[in-house]
Enzyme design. Structure first.
Site, PDB file in Angstrom:
ATOM      1  N   ASP A  53       0.838  -1.186   0.000  1.00 52.69           N
ATOM      2  CA  ASP A  53       0.000   0.000   0.000  1.00 52.69           C
ATOM      3  C   ASP A  53       0.880   1.245   0.000  1.00 52.69           C
ATOM      4  OD1 ASP A  53      -1.791   2.024   0.406  1.00 52.69           O
ATOM      5  OD2 ASP A  53      -2.495   1.345   2.368  1.00 52.69           O
ATOM      6  N   GLU A 131      32.059   7.787   4.548  1.00 52.28           N
ATOM      7  CA  GLU A 131      32.602   7.724   5.900  1.00 52.28           C
ATOM      8  C   GLU A 131      31.435   7.945   6.862  1.00 52.28           C
ATOM      9  OE1 GLU A 131      35.821  10.502   6.344  1.00 52.28           O
ATOM     10  OE2 GLU A 131      36.653  10.030   4.364  1.00 52.28           O
ATOM     11  N   GLU A 133      29.522   8.226  10.314  1.00 52.61           N
ATOM     12  CA  GLU A 133      29.674   8.542  11.729  1.00 52.61           C
ATOM     13  C   GLU A 133      28.341   8.376  12.454  1.00 52.61           C
ATOM     14  OE1 GLU A 133      33.223  11.887  11.083  1.00 52.61           O
ATOM     15  OE2 GLU A 133      31.262  12.501  11.835  1.00 52.61           O
ATOM     16  N   GLU A 188      35.504   8.287  17.204  1.00 52.30           N
ATOM     17  CA  GLU A 188      35.561   9.646  16.679  1.00 52.30           C
ATOM     18  C   GLU A 188      35.857  10.644  17.805  1.00 52.30           C
ATOM     19  OE1 GLU A 188      35.483  12.074  14.597  1.00 52.30           O
ATOM     20  OE2 GLU A 188      35.747  10.904  12.773  1.00 52.30           O
ATOM     21  N   GLU A 195      33.117   5.942  13.910  1.00 52.32           N
ATOM     22  CA  GLU A 195      33.121   6.045  12.447  1.00 52.32           C
ATOM     23  C   GLU A 195      33.521   4.715  11.844  1.00 52.32           C
ATOM     24  OE1 GLU A 195      34.955   9.497  10.597  1.00 52.32           O
ATOM     25  OE2 GLU A 195      35.900   8.220   9.075  1.00 52.32           O
ATOM     26  N   HIS A 244      30.786  12.009   5.319  1.00 54.65           N
ATOM     27  CA  HIS A 244      31.644  12.523   4.257  1.00 54.65           C
ATOM     28  C   HIS A 244      31.598  11.583   3.057  1.00 54.65           C
ATOM     29  CE1 HIS A 244      34.135  14.303   7.808  1.00 54.65           C
ATOM     30  NE2 HIS A 244      33.001  14.941   7.622  1.00 54.65           N
ATOM     31  N   ARG A 317      40.739  20.063   6.252  1.00 59.86           N
ATOM     32  CA  ARG A 317      39.426  19.589   6.673  1.00 59.86           C
ATOM     33  C   ARG A 317      38.453  20.705   7.032  1.00 59.86           C
ATOM     34  NH1 ARG A 317      42.600  15.143   7.319  1.00 59.86           N
ATOM     35  NH2 ARG A 317      41.544  13.124   7.167  1.00 59.86           N
ATOM     36  N   GLU A 334      36.586  14.886  -1.660  1.00 58.29           N
ATOM     37  CA  GLU A 334      35.769  14.559  -0.495  1.00 58.29           C
ATOM     38  C   GLU A 334      34.838  15.717  -0.180  1.00 58.29           C
ATOM     39  OE1 GLU A 334      36.369  14.401   4.255  1.00 58.29           O
ATOM     40  OE2 GLU A 334      37.820  13.198   3.123  1.00 58.29           O
ATOM     41  N   ARG A 336      32.396  17.296   2.443  1.00 56.23           N
ATOM     42  CA  ARG A 336      32.387  17.129   3.892  1.00 56.23           C
ATOM     43  C   ARG A 336      31.118  17.627   4.592  1.00 56.23           C
ATOM     44  NH1 ARG A 336      36.736  15.815   6.467  1.00 56.23           N
ATOM     45  NH2 ARG A 336      36.282  17.133   8.283  1.00 56.23           N
TER      46      ARG A 336
END
Length: 445
Positions: A53, A131, A133, A188, A195, A244, A317, A334, A336
């Site tokens: 449904d 990645e 977390e 982490e 992570e 990430h 970062r 990457e 982030r």
């Protein structure tokens, strides 16, 4: 080329004594759903005749058009290693179809498949390494989740400081038994935060893996008396949980197309165009990578989450997009900002289509920003023409609403239903009176 045939599935179910099969699918908000069948109904499922449904699923269809069908992706067949070994439980991830045999436009997996097909038509395979977390918290006497923890561990700490090392180990071993390639797992920065990183794979498989990982982490944590949460920022004063996304494009033979050894950074024009496309579309995309009111409590200065739409040529970062140091076949970018609450099918589709738009239009990449952006003043960033990521869900809604590119990625159905739901979420939040407001204003005024 498919990994399994219908005959393979039937044989494995018989040989492995599988009694129950979960036909899984995902709603537009990233919630995993399933219809469970017994092995006696397997052939019906494999013939795409299992119905559910659709009106009962938020964001799907109205009650007067509620019949939907589940088409299993045979290559997603896996047996749950944490379930009993007599009368085992397996799963098949499914695509959602209309009664007339057409793909349902409100199926998030279908959105990603369309994006992947467009990339393939351009000669690209989209590779993704997430990645993931999450937090592990205690439950109360009735088994309900809390935000309490006895842990004080931090980044890369080990047992006995890391009290959940065995939980993480149990999650990893179960995932590997299901065919996951786990690159690494560790504690982490925040207490009770963890992570687990996966080896890159094609985008559809990566999105399926993220959904499976969330289910596995919650299930196994519960066996240890804990609650695994992918809420982006469950506690103030500590880092939130990101998701990430490491991304690259390869050709059909697996050659990494982000590589150019003659470039100063080792990056190809394709990589630069792809990054430019993501940066260009980041504001309207943010509601997909960061979908909750709570998501924006993570995207503030001081907690290792990016706040400016900028890229860095190094492993910086503090930038929205960074270039990890490996080169050659491991060259990647990457992103982030995404968090653990995102719907991976929609978020990855948006990232891919934005990158492809950058390639098609040969978009110019803005100048890079080096150094710690967390310590830079807003005036300095404005002088560099660097914009900020949306600061609230309300800002993200404003960027999303009316954006023709995002509407084209999602399709009219998901675009509209998603907007309606997020506008309601934001209205509901704005109507709340928080403890902070009472503490700050009740006595003063």
């Amino acid at each position: 080329m498919s990994k399994y045939s219908k005959e393979d599935i039937v044989r494995m179910v018989e040989e492995e004594d599988v009694e129950f099969i979960r036909l899984q699918f995902t709603d537009i908000f990233g919630m995993l759903k399933n219809v469970a069948i017994t092995s006696s109904q397997l052939n019906k499922a494999l013939e795409n005749r299992c119905m559910f449904d659709g009106s009962a699923i938020e964001g799907f269809v109205r009650i007067d058009e509620s019949d939907m069908y589940l088409y299993p992706d045979l290559d997603t067949f896996e047996i749950f290693p944490w379930r009993p070994q007599q009368g085992k439980v397996a799963r098949l991830i499914c695509d959602v179809y209309n009664p007339d045999g057409t793909a349902f436009t409100g199926d998030p997996r279908n959105v990603l498949k369309r994006a992947v097909e467009k990339a393939r038509d351009m000669g690209f395979v989209f590779n993704v390494g997430p990645e993931c977390e999450f937090f592990l918290f205690h439950t109360d006497e009735e088994g309900r989740p809390t935000t309490n923890t006895h842990e004080t561990a931090g980044y890369f700490d080990v047992s006995p400081i890391d009290l959940a090392e065995n939980v993480r180990r149990d999650i990893v071993l179960n995932l590997e038994e299901m065919g996951f390639e786990v690159e690494a797992s560790h504690h982490e920065i925040a207490p009770a935060q963890h992570e687990i990183d996966f080896q890159y794979t094609d985008a559809l498989c990566a999105a399926d893996n993220i959904m499976t990982f969330k289910m596995a982490a919650k299930t196994i944590a519960k066996r240890h008396g804990l609650h695994a949460t992918f809420m982006p920022k469950p506690k103030e004063g500590v880092n939130g949980s990101g998701m990430h996304i490491n991304m690259s494009l390869s050709d059909m033979l697996g050659k990494n197309l982000f590589v150019d050894d003659t470039d100063a950074l080792g990056l190809s024009a394709t990589a630069y165009y792809f990054m430019a496309g993501i940066l260009h579309h980041m504001k309207p995309m943010t509601i997909l990578t960061n979908p909750l009111v709570n998501s924006y409590k993570r995207l503030i200065p001081g907690y290792d989450a990016p706040i400016y739409i900028a890229w860095s040529p190094t492993s910086n970062r503090s930038s929205l997009i960074r270039i990890p140091s490996p080169r050659g076949g491991n060259t990647r970018i990457e992103l982030r900002c995404p968090d653990s609450a995102m719907n991976p099918y929609l978020a990855l589709a948006a990232c891919l289509r934005a990158g492809l738009d950058g390639i098609e239009k040969k978009m110019a990449l803005p100048a890079c920003v080096e150094g710690n952006m967390f310590t830079m003043e807003p005036e300095e960033m404005r002088s560099r023409n660097v914009e900020r990521i949306p600061e609230t869900l309300g800002d993200a809604i404003e960027a999303y609403e009316g954006d023709s590119f995002i509407k084209g990625v999602l399709g009219e159905h998901i675009y509209t239903k998603y907007l309606e739901a997020k506008e309601k979420e934001w209205r509901d939040f704005r109507a709340q009176v928080t403890d902070w407001e009472v503490s700050e204003y009740l006595y003063k005024y």
